[in-house]
Scaffold this active site. Structure first.
Site, PDB file in Angstrom:
ATOM      1  N   ASN A  10      21.186  11.206  14.941  1.00  0.00           N
ATOM      2  CA  ASN A  10      21.075  12.650  15.166  1.00  0.00           C
ATOM      3  C   ASN A  10      22.494  13.220  15.215  1.00  0.00           C
ATOM      4  OD1 ASN A  10      20.616  15.235  16.005  1.00  0.00           O
ATOM      5  ND2 ASN A  10      19.743  14.691  18.000  1.00  0.00           N
ATOM      6  N   TRP A  11      22.889  13.835  14.125  1.00  0.00           N
ATOM      7  CA  TRP A  11      24.265  14.340  14.040  1.00  0.00           C
ATOM      8  C   TRP A  11      24.463  15.604  14.875  1.00  0.00           C
ATOM      9  CZ3 TRP A  11      25.728  13.908   8.082  1.00  0.00           C
ATOM     10  CH2 TRP A  11      25.644  12.563   7.705  1.00  0.00           C
ATOM     11  N   GLU A 168      14.287   9.547  25.709  1.00  0.00           N
ATOM     12  CA  GLU A 168      15.708   9.830  25.914  1.00  0.00           C
ATOM     13  C   GLU A 168      15.913  10.382  27.325  1.00  0.00           C
ATOM     14  OE1 GLU A 168      17.759  10.524  21.832  1.00  0.00           O
ATOM     15  OE2 GLU A 168      17.170  12.431  22.689  1.00  0.00           O
ATOM     16  N   GLY A 174      24.782  11.490  25.838  1.00  0.00           N
ATOM     17  CA  GLY A 174      26.167  11.935  25.695  1.00  0.00           C
ATOM     18  C   GLY A 174      27.013  11.707  26.936  1.00  0.00           C
ATOM     19  N   GLY A 235      23.066   9.566  18.993  1.00  0.00           N
ATOM     20  CA  GLY A 235      23.828  10.800  18.847  1.00  0.00           C
ATOM     21  C   GLY A 235      25.274  10.505  18.479  1.00  0.00           C
ATOM     22  N   GLY A 236      26.133  10.484  19.484  1.00  0.00           N
ATOM     23  CA  GLY A 236      27.574  10.339  19.249  1.00  0.00           C
ATOM     24  C   GLY A 236      27.955   9.181  18.348  1.00  0.00           C
TER      25      GLY A 236
HETATM   26  O1  LIG Z   1      19.402  12.410  19.846  1.00  0.00           O
HETATM   27  C1  LIG Z   1      20.229  11.655  20.336  1.00  0.00           C
HETATM   28  C2  LIG Z   1      20.457  11.630  21.763  1.00  0.00           C
HETATM   29  O2  LIG Z   1      20.562  12.896  22.306  1.00  0.00           O
HETATM   30  C3  LIG Z   1      21.462  10.644  22.232  1.00  0.00           C
HETATM   31  O3  LIG Z   1      22.772  11.136  22.125  1.00  0.00           O
HETATM   32  P1  LIG Z   1      23.987  10.160  22.496  1.00  0.00           P
HETATM   33  O4  LIG Z   1      23.780   8.909  21.699  1.00  0.00           O
HETATM   34  O5  LIG Z   1      25.214  10.906  22.098  1.00  0.00           O
HETATM   35  O6  LIG Z   1      23.888   9.899  23.962  1.00  0.00           O
END
Ligand SMILES: O=C[C@H](O)COP(=O)(O)O
Length: 250
Positions: A10-11, A168, A174, A235-236
């Site tokens: 998920n960018w 999640e 994040g 995500g990140g």
């Molecule tokens: O969609 C992805 C999530 O919100 C996880 O984000 P993250 O991997 O940056 O914690």
């Protein structure tokens, strides 16, 4: 029941056209022709077509981060399922906690989007998860159950098997604070059991449940080794080829 591992990036609201193409190309190259897992890239809507252009003819698939649950019409600024499939999407993320918190999306909104996605031949990735405060007050299961029941309202057994759930925990997104494998597996097992009651155990056994929240190459393998964790929504760490490829290969 074998569930194919699904790793989605998920960018969020990152990248520009050149960097989006370059990241997609790097991931396509890293994934090769027959990856052991299913890989999906979810760029911002502005770059869906560019990324789909790069991934065309490869095993890497494309997903959107949202949709609007309506046919064509006077809905300024919105995109419907038909437009997303038209530019090459196969998946769509729905009800991400950022949309729930920042845009006020409700379970009822997510349910409408879920039905629009399925009607438009998109695979929905429905996000659920508790806040830190809810976890600390032992409300995790109640919150997740309420989100799943509300977001999947009106979904029939025949279509349920094809959806994806992403657990999640909001406190892990994040923040660098990943859920332990035990914490994550406990909620995933609870979700699978709940899906078995809502549909049938056989349908529940087919539904893929991803974990999301600070997934990195260093923690992915222990999370993905859990019996009810069928993939990751990243995500990140999906914004760098090396990190995302590390998760895919873990
Ligand atoms: O969609 C992805 C999530 O919100 C996880 O984000 P993250 O991997 O940056 O914690």
């Amino acid at each position: 029941m074998t569930r194919r591992t699904l790793i989605a990036g998920n960018w969020k609201m990152n990248m520009r056209s050149a960097s989006a193409r370059s990241l997609a190309k790097g991931i396509v190259d890293a994934v090769g022709k027959s990856p052991a897992v299913e890989v999906v890239l979810c760029p911002p809507a502005a770059y869906l077509a560019a990324v789909a252009d790069v991934t065309a003819g490869t095993p890497v698939e494309v997903g959107a981060q949202n949709l609007y649950a309506a046919d064509d019409g006077a809905f300024t600024g919105e995109l419907n399922a038909s437009m997303l499939t038209d530019v090459g999407c196969r998946f769509v993320i729905l009800g991400h906690s950022e949309r729930r918190q920042l845009m006020g999306e409700t379970d009822a909104d997510v349910s409408k989007k879920l039905h629009a996605a399925l009607a438009g031949n998109l695979v929905p990735i429905v996000c659920v998860g508790e806040t830190l405060q809810q976890r600390e007050t032992n409300e995790t299961e109640a919150v997740v159950e309420s989100q799943i029941r509300g977001s999947l309202e009106g979904l029939d057994e025949a279509r349920a098997a094809g959806i994806v759930i992403a657990y999640e925990p909001v406190w892990a997104i994040g923040t660098g604070k990943v859920a332990t494998k035990e914490q994550a597996e406990a909620v995933h097992a609870f979700i699978r059991d709940l899906l078995g009651k809502m549909f049938t155990p056989d349908v529940a056994a087919q539904i893929r449940i991803q974990y999301g929240g600070s997934v990195k190459p260093s923690n992915a393998s222990e999370l993905l080794a859990q019996p009810n964790i069928d993939g990751a929504l990243v995500g990140g760490a999906s914004l760098k080829v090396e990190d995302f490829a590390g998760i895919i290969n873990s």
